[in-house]
Design a protein around this motif. Sequence first.
Motif, PDB file in Angstrom:
ATOM      1  N   ASN A 170      -0.245   4.645  14.122  1.00  0.00           N
ATOM      2  CA  ASN A 170       0.005   5.668  13.026  1.00  0.00           C
ATOM      3  C   ASN A 170       0.146   6.809  13.833  1.00  0.00           C
ATOM      4  N   GLU A 171       0.780   7.975  13.091  1.00  0.00           N
ATOM      5  CA  GLU A 171       0.829   9.344  13.644  1.00  0.00           C
ATOM      6  C   GLU A 171       0.046   9.782  14.598  1.00  0.00           C
ATOM      7  N   ARG A 172      -1.397   9.933  14.186  1.00  0.00           N
ATOM      8  CA  ARG A 172      -2.411  10.450  15.112  1.00  0.00           C
ATOM      9  C   ARG A 172      -2.195   9.932  16.531  1.00  0.00           C
ATOM     10  N   LEU A 173      -2.307   8.501  16.409  1.00  0.00           N
ATOM     11  CA  LEU A 173      -2.370   7.727  17.782  1.00  0.00           C
ATOM     12  C   LEU A 173      -1.198   8.253  18.599  1.00  0.00           C
ATOM     13  N   ALA A 174       0.039   8.236  17.963  1.00  0.00           N
ATOM     14  CA  ALA A 174       1.117   8.829  18.571  1.00  0.00           C
ATOM     15  C   ALA A 174       1.097  10.274  19.216  1.00  0.00           C
ATOM     16  N   ARG A 175       0.737  10.992  18.451  1.00  0.00           N
ATOM     17  CA  ARG A 175       0.289  12.313  18.820  1.00  0.00           C
ATOM     18  C   ARG A 175      -0.694  12.463  20.034  1.00  0.00           C
ATOM     19  N   VAL A 176      -1.779  11.620  19.951  1.00  0.00           N
ATOM     20  CA  VAL A 176      -2.943  11.669  21.034  1.00  0.00           C
ATOM     21  C   VAL A 176      -2.377  11.282  22.364  1.00  0.00           C
ATOM     22  N   PHE A 177      -1.585   9.786  22.242  1.00  0.00           N
ATOM     23  CA  PHE A 177      -1.226   9.329  23.501  1.00  0.00           C
ATOM     24  C   PHE A 177       0.168   9.588  24.119  1.00  0.00           C
ATOM     25  N   TYR A 178       0.893   9.789  23.256  1.00  0.00           N
ATOM     26  CA  TYR A 178       2.593  10.318  23.392  1.00  0.00           C
ATOM     27  C   TYR A 178       3.267  11.489  22.986  1.00  0.00           C
ATOM     28  N   PRO A 179       2.220  12.202  23.431  1.00  0.00           N
ATOM     29  CA  PRO A 179       2.712  13.698  22.594  1.00  0.00           C
ATOM     30  C   PRO A 179       4.051  14.219  23.090  1.00  0.00           C
ATOM     31  N   ASP A 180       4.638  14.058  24.331  1.00  0.00           N
ATOM     32  CA  ASP A 180       5.766  14.360  24.537  1.00  0.00           C
ATOM     33  C   ASP A 180       6.760  13.245  24.918  1.00  0.00           C
ATOM     34  N   MET A 187       0.980  -1.177   0.064  1.00  0.00           N
ATOM     35  CA  MET A 187      -0.006   0.138  -0.098  1.00  0.00           C
ATOM     36  C   MET A 187       0.857   1.193  -0.053  1.00  0.00           C
ATOM     37  N   ARG A 188       2.193   1.373   0.340  1.00  0.00           N
ATOM     38  CA  ARG A 188       3.107   2.120  -0.087  1.00  0.00           C
ATOM     39  C   ARG A 188       2.691   3.343   1.098  1.00  0.00           C
ATOM     40  N   ILE A 189       2.639   2.760   2.297  1.00  0.00           N
ATOM     41  CA  ILE A 189       2.226   3.496   3.526  1.00  0.00           C
ATOM     42  C   ILE A 189       3.857   3.703   4.186  1.00  0.00           C
ATOM     43  N   PRO A 190       4.288   4.939   4.303  1.00  0.00           N
ATOM     44  CA  PRO A 190       5.650   5.292   4.849  1.00  0.00           C
ATOM     45  C   PRO A 190       6.098   4.853   6.291  1.00  0.00           C
ATOM     46  N   ILE A 191       6.961   4.468   6.623  1.00  0.00           N
ATOM     47  CA  ILE A 191       7.438   4.240   8.201  1.00  0.00           C
ATOM     48  C   ILE A 191       8.018   5.709   8.621  1.00  0.00           C
ATOM     49  N   VAL A 192       7.617   6.351   9.792  1.00  0.00           N
ATOM     50  CA  VAL A 192       8.107   7.581  10.142  1.00  0.00           C
ATOM     51  C   VAL A 192       8.916   7.455  11.178  1.00  0.00           C
ATOM     52  N   ALA A 193       8.930   6.380  11.948  1.00  0.00           N
ATOM     53  CA  ALA A 193       9.684   6.107  13.112  1.00  0.00           C
ATOM     54  C   ALA A 193       9.713   4.537  13.486  1.00  0.00           C
ATOM     55  N   GLY A 194      11.010   4.122  13.935  1.00  0.00           N
ATOM     56  CA  GLY A 194      11.013   2.717  14.401  1.00  0.00           C
ATOM     57  C   GLY A 194      11.082   1.757  13.093  1.00  0.00           C
ATOM     58  N   VAL A 244       5.012  -1.628  20.944  1.00  0.00           N
ATOM     59  CA  VAL A 244       5.041  -0.830  19.617  1.00  0.00           C
ATOM     60  C   VAL A 244       6.609  -0.794  19.222  1.00  0.00           C
ATOM     61  N   VAL A 245       6.721  -1.187  17.830  1.00  0.00           N
ATOM     62  CA  VAL A 245       7.878  -1.053  17.089  1.00  0.00           C
ATOM     63  C   VAL A 245       8.214  -0.132  16.013  1.00  0.00           C
ATOM     64  N   GLY A 246       6.957   0.685  15.679  1.00  0.00           N
ATOM     65  CA  GLY A 246       7.133   1.484  14.686  1.00  0.00           C
ATOM     66  C   GLY A 246       5.846   2.447  14.629  1.00  0.00           C
ATOM     67  N   VAL A 247       6.110   3.635  13.781  1.00  0.00           N
ATOM     68  CA  VAL A 247       5.018   4.619  13.977  1.00  0.00           C
ATOM     69  C   VAL A 247       4.763   4.555  12.210  1.00  0.00           C
ATOM     70  N   VAL A 248       3.643   4.554  11.597  1.00  0.00           N
ATOM     71  CA  VAL A 248       3.550   4.705  10.223  1.00  0.00           C
ATOM     72  C   VAL A 248       2.943   5.923   9.910  1.00  0.00           C
ATOM     73  N   ARG A 249       2.788   6.567   8.673  1.00  0.00           N
ATOM     74  CA  ARG A 249       2.135   7.621   8.094  1.00  0.00           C
ATOM     75  C   ARG A 249       0.539   7.477   8.316  1.00  0.00           C
ATOM     76  N   ASP A 250      -0.108   8.356   8.721  1.00  0.00           N
ATOM     77  CA  ASP A 250      -1.584   8.530   8.979  1.00  0.00           C
ATOM     78  C   ASP A 250      -2.458   8.030   7.138  1.00  0.00           C
ATOM     79  N   VAL A 251      -3.329   7.044   7.716  1.00  0.00           N
ATOM     80  CA  VAL A 251      -4.166   6.575   6.501  1.00  0.00           C
ATOM     81  C   VAL A 251      -5.736   6.912   6.671  1.00  0.00           C
TER      82      VAL A 251
END
Length: 237
Positions: free
Chosen positions: A109-119, A85-92, A140-147
């Motif tokens: 996804n990025e959204r979950l990371a921002r909501v629960f792990y903002p800092d 699906m060509r979804i980029p990995i942004v971390a991990g 959690v081993v990776g963060v992927v681009r929002d879909v």
Amino acid sequence: LSFQLFLPAATYEDATAQAAFYGRLLERLRALPGVTSAAAMSGMPPRRDVDANDTRFDGLPETPDGPSHNVDYYQVVTRDYLETMRIPIVAGRGFEPADEGGAPVMLINERLARVFYPDSDPIGRRIRPCCSESIPWYTVVGVVRDVKQGGVAEETGTEMYRLHSQFATAGLNPPRSMNVVVRTSGRPGSVAGAVREVVREMDASLPVANLATMEDVMHASMAGPRFITLLLGIFAS
């Protein structure tokens, strides 16, 4: 090209049987001329029903002024899903072959990371999916681009990804309905007949449902908003 399969319990009794089927199916699909990759997932973007499942976050107490411990979308995927699906990995990192029989891991996804792990860094944190204490903690081993999952015009929701093949080792049952996606080097529709034949040879009792290109899936997801826009235009006139 995408299509949907449902594996009945009478034929595919447990997670091991289901994982074995999809392993063989995807291997055969990847071998078809013109196919560059293939994968399967439980929820088809860009429009699907919201899950809104209560979820536990290790080390994150739920507070009145904090986010509700609930995840919008649970996604179950095979290992090559991000590539197909060509979804980029942004971390991990993404899912790797060693994860197939290893300890439970997940992607968010990025959204979950921002909501629960903002800092803080979400990599290495533990999450327990709904809805039983018998379900293991996932790391959690990776963060992927929002879909987009709730529609292309809607705000992206929180989403987590689990590996289909790990359900067997965790003693869980994966979704019986899965969407298969096949990426091709040419016109996706040109392999439709070969895809049907592969499924028929593997199990003639399985119907291939909703066979369509991803372009068609995108157009169908926007049919409702387009119709509403048309009605508004008519009423305005």
